[in-house]
Design an enzyme around this catalytic site. Structure first.
Site, PDB file in Angstrom:
ATOM      1  N   ASN A  10       0.869  -1.179   0.000  1.00  0.00           N
ATOM      2  CA  ASN A  10       0.000   0.000   0.000  1.00  0.00           C
ATOM      3  C   ASN A  10       0.906   1.229   0.000  1.00  0.00           C
ATOM      4  OD1 ASN A  10      -1.780   2.065   0.485  1.00  0.00           O
ATOM      5  ND2 ASN A  10      -2.356   1.388   2.553  1.00  0.00           N
ATOM      6  N   TRP A  11       1.035   1.843  -1.164  1.00  0.00           N
ATOM      7  CA  TRP A  11       1.951   2.988  -1.285  1.00  0.00           C
ATOM      8  C   TRP A  11       1.394   4.257  -0.658  1.00  0.00           C
ATOM      9  CZ3 TRP A  11       5.366   3.844  -6.190  1.00  0.00           C
ATOM     10  CH2 TRP A  11       6.258   2.757  -6.316  1.00  0.00           C
ATOM     11  N   LYS A  12       0.094   4.245  -0.316  1.00  0.00           N
ATOM     12  CA  LYS A  12      -0.559   5.463   0.211  1.00  0.00           C
ATOM     13  C   LYS A  12      -0.300   6.623  -0.755  1.00  0.00           C
ATOM     14  CE  LYS A  12      -0.281   3.409   4.710  1.00  0.00           C
ATOM     15  NZ  LYS A  12      -0.229   3.529   6.134  1.00  0.00           N
ATOM     16  N   GLU A  97      -7.057   4.780   7.513  1.00  0.00           N
ATOM     17  CA  GLU A  97      -6.823   6.202   7.207  1.00  0.00           C
ATOM     18  C   GLU A  97      -8.039   6.807   6.516  1.00  0.00           C
ATOM     19  OE1 GLU A  97      -3.037   5.669   5.310  1.00  0.00           O
ATOM     20  OE2 GLU A  97      -2.161   5.176   7.255  1.00  0.00           O
ATOM     21  N   GLY A 169       2.147   2.689  10.750  1.00  0.00           N
ATOM     22  CA  GLY A 169       3.066   3.805  10.574  1.00  0.00           C
ATOM     23  C   GLY A 169       3.729   4.252  11.864  1.00  0.00           C
ATOM     24  N   SER A 209       3.141  -1.724  10.403  1.00  0.00           N
ATOM     25  CA  SER A 209       4.585  -1.744  10.624  1.00  0.00           C
ATOM     26  C   SER A 209       5.227  -3.102  10.323  1.00  0.00           C
ATOM     27  CB  SER A 209       4.932  -1.274  12.049  1.00  0.00           C
ATOM     28  OG  SER A 209       4.515   0.074  12.237  1.00  0.00           O
ATOM     29  N   GLY A 230       2.686  -0.969   4.331  1.00  0.00           N
ATOM     30  CA  GLY A 230       2.710   0.438   3.952  1.00  0.00           C
ATOM     31  C   GLY A 230       4.140   0.913   3.761  1.00  0.00           C
ATOM     32  N   GLY A 231       4.662   1.606   4.772  1.00  0.00           N
ATOM     33  CA  GLY A 231       5.971   2.259   4.674  1.00  0.00           C
ATOM     34  C   GLY A 231       7.067   1.381   4.088  1.00  0.00           C
TER      35      GLY A 231
HETATM   36  P1  PGA Z   1       2.521   0.603   7.651  1.00  0.00           P
HETATM   37  O1  PGA Z   1       1.063   0.756   6.977  1.00  0.00           O
HETATM   38  O2  PGA Z   1       3.115  -0.666   7.130  1.00  0.00           O
HETATM   39  O3  PGA Z   1       3.269   1.825   7.191  1.00  0.00           O
HETATM   40  O4  PGA Z   1       2.327   0.570   9.125  1.00  0.00           O
HETATM   41  C1  PGA Z   1       0.233  -0.356   6.784  1.00  0.00           C
HETATM   42  C2  PGA Z   1      -1.073   0.084   6.181  1.00  0.00           C
HETATM   43  O5  PGA Z   1      -1.557   1.167   6.540  1.00  0.00           O
HETATM   44  O6  PGA Z   1      -1.655  -0.604   5.327  1.00  0.00           O
END
Ligand code: PGA
Length: 255
Positions: A10-12, A97, A169, A209, A230-231
């Site tokens: 998930n690149w957001k 989010e 995150g 995370s 994500g990150g």
């Molecule tokens: P993160 O995000 O790995 O940066 O914690 C995960 C997500 O929101 O899908």
């Protein structure tokens, strides 16, 4: 019944056309059909470039959201059929989010997921509790309520993602035991909502995370069938290391 691990990026709100091209060119070379299923979800504007590179490879492209109507006066929204037309195969629905910053509710998240499936897309449906809810002992009740929204979805085109909000995150990951407890509860709940055999085959991803150094432990849990990253997914080497940490074999649901 078996569950092939699913690892999704998930690149957001990150990335450029150039970065998604370089990233996917490297990834499609490495991902083979026998390992985990791999999905990359960049922002809407990068989807055409991403699909162009991923088509014909083992990497599928996903979007991070879609609307619940097929068309209409919804400024700023994207209909699922528009994504399907591009060659997008997956969509994320109900991400925390979206719930936290954009007023997403269980009802709207469910409506988006149903619309996505009507358009032929597969759905990653996200659930997860806040820190306050966890500390108040409400985690399983929250997950049960949020997963009511999967009612009516086709389990063959669905994955759930357990994403504790306090772990997203923040660098704080749920322990493997905490993840397994939540995943087992979600699988029981999915059994009530979708039927026992669908639930046994349903992939439940962990998100929050996930990093190369904690992925193997989380993915080693019996009911953790993949990760929504994500990150750490923004770095091609890091994402590859997470894919590599997933059990290569398809896991039997009865093991
Ligand atoms: P993160 O995000 O790995 O940066 O914690 C995960 C997500 O929101 O899908």
């Amino acid at each position: 019944m078996s569950r092939r691990p699913l690892i999704a990026a998930n690149w957001k709100m990150h990335g450029t056309v150039a970065s998604v091209q370089a990233y996917l060119e490297a990834l499609v070379e490495r991902v083979a059909g026998s390992g985990p299923e791999v999905v990359v979800c960049p922002p809407f504007t990068l989807l055409p470039a991403a699909v162009l590179i991923a088509t014909g490879s083992e990497v599928a492209i996903g979007a991070q959201n879609c609307h619940w109507e097929d068309a209409g006066a919804f400024t700023g929204e994207v209909a699922p059929a528009m994504l399907a037309e591009l060659g997008v195969r997956w969509v994320i629905a109900g991400h925390s989010e979206r719930r936290q910053y954009f007023g997403e509710s269980d009802a709207t998240a469910g409506a988006r997921a149903r619309a996505a499936q009507r358009a032929g897309l597969d759905v990653i449906f996200c659930v997860g509790e806040t820190l306050e809810q966890r500390e108040a002992g409400e985690t399983l009740a929250v997950l049960e309520r949020q997963s009511t929204a999967i009612d009516g979805l086709d389990p063959a085109h669905l994955a759930l993602a357990y994403e504790p909000i306090w772990a997203i995150g923040t660098g704080k990951t749920a322990t493997a035991t905490q993840a397994q407890e939540a995943h087992a509860a979600l699988r029981r709940r999915a059994g009530e909502m979708l039927g026992e055999s669908a639930s046994a085959g349903l992939r439940i991803l962990y998100g929050g995370s996930v990093k190369p150094d904690n992925a193997a432990q989380l993915l080693g849990e019996r009911d953790v069938d993949g990760a929504l990253v994500g990150g750490a997914s923004l770095d091609a080497e890091g994402f590859w290391a997470i894919i590599h940490a997933a059990p290569g074999e398809r896991r039997g649901a009865e093991e």
